[in-house]
Design an enzyme around this catalytic site. Structure first.
Site, PDB file in Angstrom:
ATOM      1  N   ARG A  92      16.973  -0.990   4.945  1.00  0.00           N
ATOM      2  CA  ARG A  92      17.574  -0.624   6.231  1.00  0.00           C
ATOM      3  C   ARG A  92      18.411  -1.784   6.744  1.00  0.00           C
ATOM      4  O   ARG A  92      17.987  -2.935   6.705  1.00  0.00           O
ATOM      5  CB  ARG A  92      16.480  -0.275   7.230  1.00  0.00           C
ATOM      6  CG  ARG A  92      15.649   0.920   6.775  1.00  0.00           C
ATOM      7  CD  ARG A  92      14.630   1.339   7.802  1.00  0.00           C
ATOM      8  NE  ARG A  92      15.339   1.842   8.970  1.00  0.00           N
ATOM      9  CZ  ARG A  92      14.983   1.571  10.218  1.00  0.00           C
ATOM     10  NH1 ARG A  92      13.938   0.807  10.464  1.00  0.00           N
ATOM     11  NH2 ARG A  92      15.666   2.067  11.218  1.00  0.00           N
ATOM     12  N   SER A 100      19.057  -2.655   9.752  1.00  0.00           N
ATOM     13  CA  SER A 100      18.403  -3.372  10.857  1.00  0.00           C
ATOM     14  C   SER A 100      17.435  -4.431  10.345  1.00  0.00           C
ATOM     15  O   SER A 100      17.291  -5.496  10.953  1.00  0.00           O
ATOM     16  CB  SER A 100      17.654  -2.389  11.758  1.00  0.00           C
ATOM     17  OG  SER A 100      18.553  -1.484  12.343  1.00  0.00           O
ATOM     18  N   ALA A 160      17.685  -5.837   7.209  1.00  0.00           N
ATOM     19  CA  ALA A 160      18.500  -6.824   6.488  1.00  0.00           C
ATOM     20  C   ALA A 160      19.085  -7.850   7.457  1.00  0.00           C
ATOM     21  O   ALA A 160      19.204  -9.033   7.129  1.00  0.00           O
ATOM     22  CB  ALA A 160      19.613  -6.124   5.719  1.00  0.00           C
ATOM     23  N   ASP A 185      14.150   6.347 -11.719  1.00  0.00           N
ATOM     24  CA  ASP A 185      14.549   7.107 -12.905  1.00  0.00           C
ATOM     25  C   ASP A 185      14.232   8.595 -12.823  1.00  0.00           C
ATOM     26  O   ASP A 185      13.256   8.996 -12.180  1.00  0.00           O
ATOM     27  CB  ASP A 185      13.847   6.544 -14.144  1.00  0.00           C
ATOM     28  CG  ASP A 185      14.422   5.218 -14.587  1.00  0.00           C
ATOM     29  OD1 ASP A 185      15.641   5.019 -14.436  1.00  0.00           O
ATOM     30  OD2 ASP A 185      13.654   4.379 -15.101  1.00  0.00           O
ATOM     31  N   VAL A 230       7.545   0.866  -5.682  1.00  0.00           N
ATOM     32  CA  VAL A 230       7.214  -0.522  -5.377  1.00  0.00           C
ATOM     33  C   VAL A 230       8.420  -1.191  -4.740  1.00  0.00           C
ATOM     34  O   VAL A 230       9.549  -1.046  -5.189  1.00  0.00           O
ATOM     35  CB  VAL A 230       6.741  -1.288  -6.628  1.00  0.00           C
ATOM     36  CG1 VAL A 230       6.733  -2.787  -6.389  1.00  0.00           C
ATOM     37  CG2 VAL A 230       5.341  -0.847  -7.003  1.00  0.00           C
ATOM     38  N   GLU A 281      10.144  -4.769  -3.546  1.00  0.00           N
ATOM     39  CA  GLU A 281      10.141  -6.208  -3.842  1.00  0.00           C
ATOM     40  C   GLU A 281      10.719  -6.912  -2.618  1.00  0.00           C
ATOM     41  O   GLU A 281      11.928  -7.038  -2.482  1.00  0.00           O
ATOM     42  CB  GLU A 281      10.980  -6.511  -5.085  1.00  0.00           C
ATOM     43  CG  GLU A 281      10.513  -5.792  -6.329  1.00  0.00           C
ATOM     44  CD  GLU A 281      11.526  -4.767  -6.811  1.00  0.00           C
ATOM     45  OE1 GLU A 281      12.627  -4.687  -6.250  1.00  0.00           O
ATOM     46  OE2 GLU A 281      11.203  -4.045  -7.758  1.00  0.00           O
TER      47      GLU A 281
END
Length: 193
Positions: free
Chosen positions: A110, A112, A114, A128, A136, A138
């Site tokens: 998002r 906001s 970042a 995929d 997950v 990171e």
């Protein structure tokens, strides 16, 4: 061409695309579906290894990974996970996602978050065809202040893109699918490559 909100809803209604729990219409916006933070995390432990030789013998890589990753941390309801500046942590979405063989998904953070320095995915944002499980995350805090992350908060957005046809080798049918059906913050399995 990515799916628009009407098409995302149609794929969900048909059961071809699965998001559990299903998001309310308010979280399906334009070309994305908002996803929330789950309650499972993993962190890197203190300097218990000088380095990890990613191209070294598999048993050595596996042993190094065991030394540097914490056990899974499950936060009780109402508690926050604190991500400090310069730290990397793994987490999962609250939602579990099932993607059909003729669709690929993309996770974006998002804006906001970042703007506060939070990276939601370091590099792996493709989901995929044939994927089933939680996604997950990171996390990396590139900001100057610790960030309190609470399960249930909006954390990212998924978009979906139809393929030219069904994948011949969708993720969950592959023998080498290292993260098949993951529900927790699964650590790197690079030693399985």
């Amino acid at each position: 061409m990515r799916l628009c909100d009407r098409d995302i809803e149609a794929w969900l209604d048909s059961g071809k695309l699965g998001i559990d729990p299903r998001p309310p219409v308010e979280r399906i916006n334009g070309a994305t579906v908002d996803v929330r933070l789950g309650n499972k995390f993993r962190v890197f432990l203190g300097h218990t290894a000088g380095f990890i030789d990613l191209s070294g013998p598999k048993d050595e890589v596996s042993a190094a990974l065991e030394r540097v990753m914490s056990d899974e941390i499950i936060l009780p309801e109402g508690e926050a996970f604190f991500l400090h500046p310069g730290e990397l942590a793994l987490a999962v979405t609250l939602e579990s996602v099932t993607i059909p063989d003729d669709l690929v998904g993309w996770l974006d953070g998002r804006s906001s978050l970042a703007r506060l320095g939070l990276m939601v995915h370091v590099t792996a944002h493709r989901i995929d065809p044939g994927w089933q499980g939680r996604i997950v995350l990171e996390f990396y805090n590139s900001g100057k202040l610790p960030l309190a992350l609470r399960p249930g908060m909006l954390i990212g957005a998924l978009s979906f893109e139809p393929l030219s046809g069904p994948a011949a080798r969708p993720y969950n049918s592959r023998q080498d699918a290292k993260y098949r059906g993951q529900q927790g913050a699964v650590a790197s399995r690079i030693d399985k490559d």
